[in-house]
Design a protein around this motif. Structure first.
Motif, PDB file in Angstrom:
ATOM      1  N   ARG A 121      32.734  -1.525  62.397  1.00 33.40           N
ATOM      2  CA  ARG A 121      31.313  -1.401  62.719  1.00 33.40           C
ATOM      3  C   ARG A 121      30.701  -0.100  62.219  1.00 33.40           C
ATOM      4  NH1 ARG A 121      33.180  -4.673  66.967  1.00 33.40           N
ATOM      5  NH2 ARG A 121      31.863  -6.492  67.231  1.00 33.40           N
ATOM      6  N   GLY A 122      31.420   0.982  62.195  1.00 27.96           N
ATOM      7  CA  GLY A 122      30.877   2.253  61.730  1.00 27.96           C
ATOM      8  C   GLY A 122      31.242   2.575  60.300  1.00 27.96           C
ATOM      9  N   GLN A 123      31.955   1.700  59.670  1.00 38.89           N
ATOM     10  CA  GLN A 123      32.491   1.966  58.335  1.00 38.89           C
ATOM     11  C   GLN A 123      31.401   2.246  57.306  1.00 38.89           C
ATOM     12  OE1 GLN A 123      35.081  -1.151  56.942  1.00 38.89           O
ATOM     13  NE2 GLN A 123      36.533   0.364  56.208  1.00 38.89           N
ATOM     14  N   ALA A 124      30.292   1.551  57.381  1.00 39.36           N
ATOM     15  CA  ALA A 124      29.211   1.745  56.406  1.00 39.36           C
ATOM     16  C   ALA A 124      28.630   3.148  56.476  1.00 39.36           C
ATOM     17  CB  ALA A 124      28.104   0.716  56.637  1.00 39.36           C
ATOM     18  N   HIS A 125      28.804   3.803  57.602  1.00 37.16           N
ATOM     19  CA  HIS A 125      28.268   5.150  57.793  1.00 37.16           C
ATOM     20  C   HIS A 125      29.374   6.200  57.831  1.00 37.16           C
ATOM     21  CE1 HIS A 125      24.436   3.261  58.622  1.00 37.16           C
ATOM     22  NE2 HIS A 125      25.059   2.461  59.467  1.00 37.16           N
ATOM     23  N   ALA A 126      30.565   5.818  57.431  1.00 37.06           N
ATOM     24  CA  ALA A 126      31.737   6.701  57.428  1.00 37.06           C
ATOM     25  C   ALA A 126      32.023   7.250  58.822  1.00 37.06           C
ATOM     26  CB  ALA A 126      31.568   7.828  56.418  1.00 37.06           C
ATOM     27  N   ILE A 127      31.771   6.429  59.842  1.00 30.74           N
ATOM     28  CA  ILE A 127      32.058   6.815  61.223  1.00 30.74           C
ATOM     29  C   ILE A 127      33.375   6.182  61.627  1.00 30.74           C
ATOM     30  CG2 ILE A 127      31.323   6.593  63.622  1.00 30.74           C
ATOM     31  CD1 ILE A 127      28.435   6.486  62.541  1.00 30.74           C
ATOM     32  N   ARG A 128      34.252   7.012  62.159  1.00 34.27           N
ATOM     33  CA  ARG A 128      35.526   6.522  62.656  1.00 34.27           C
ATOM     34  C   ARG A 128      35.750   7.121  64.042  1.00 34.27           C
ATOM     35  NH1 ARG A 128      39.983   8.304  59.048  1.00 34.27           N
ATOM     36  NH2 ARG A 128      38.889  10.261  59.151  1.00 34.27           N
TER      37      ARG A 128
END
Length: 139
Positions: free
Chosen positions: A22-29
């Motif tokens: 879910r956060g991959q598009a925003h480089a959120i992990r």
């Protein structure tokens, strides 16, 4: 048991919710981790009996450091946070639970009490929790 359920739900949320794609598009992990048992200034809120029950000090009152049993210095405890933030082994991953500078295995009842609780690996329950959290927060 309501308290235990809340902890389980929160851990499942972190492990399977925003830490996933879910956060991959925003480089959120997002990662969950256990730094270990560290005797810090927070212990001032505990009684001597409570600290003794943890076995956190030796017979002379000196804090125990035994990383194999999870008893660490603040620096040793911080190492897993730094590892999660910097290791290439977690590239492209999220929602991983880490201990001792590594991905934690599934806990199988060993005396060491290390690892991910089996209920935490239930993706179906995690999806239901995620959907409920989206509903409750009116996403």
């Amino acid at each position: 048991m309501e308290g235990l359920r809340a902890v389980q739900d929160r851990q499942r949320f972190v492990r399977h919710g925003p830490g996933r794609a879910r956060g991959q598009a925003h480089a959120i992990r997002a990662f969950s981790l256990h730094p270990g048992q560290i005797l810090t200034g927070l212990a001032r809120h505990l009684s001597a009996e409570e600290i003794a029950a943890f076995g956190a000090r030796d017979a002379n009152g000196v804090p125990r450091v035994d990383p194999a049993r999870g008893m660490k210095t603040p620096q040793q405890g911080a190492a897993t946070s730094v590892w999660c933030a910097t290791t290439r082994r977690l590239d492209g991953l999220g929602g991983v639970y880490c201990e001792d500078c590594d991905n934690a295995p599934i806990y199988r009842g060993e005396e060491t009490r290390k690892g991910v609780a089996p209920w935490d690996a239930d993706r179906e329950q995690a999806e239901r929790l995620w959907a409920l959290s989206e509903t409750l927060t009116a996403r």
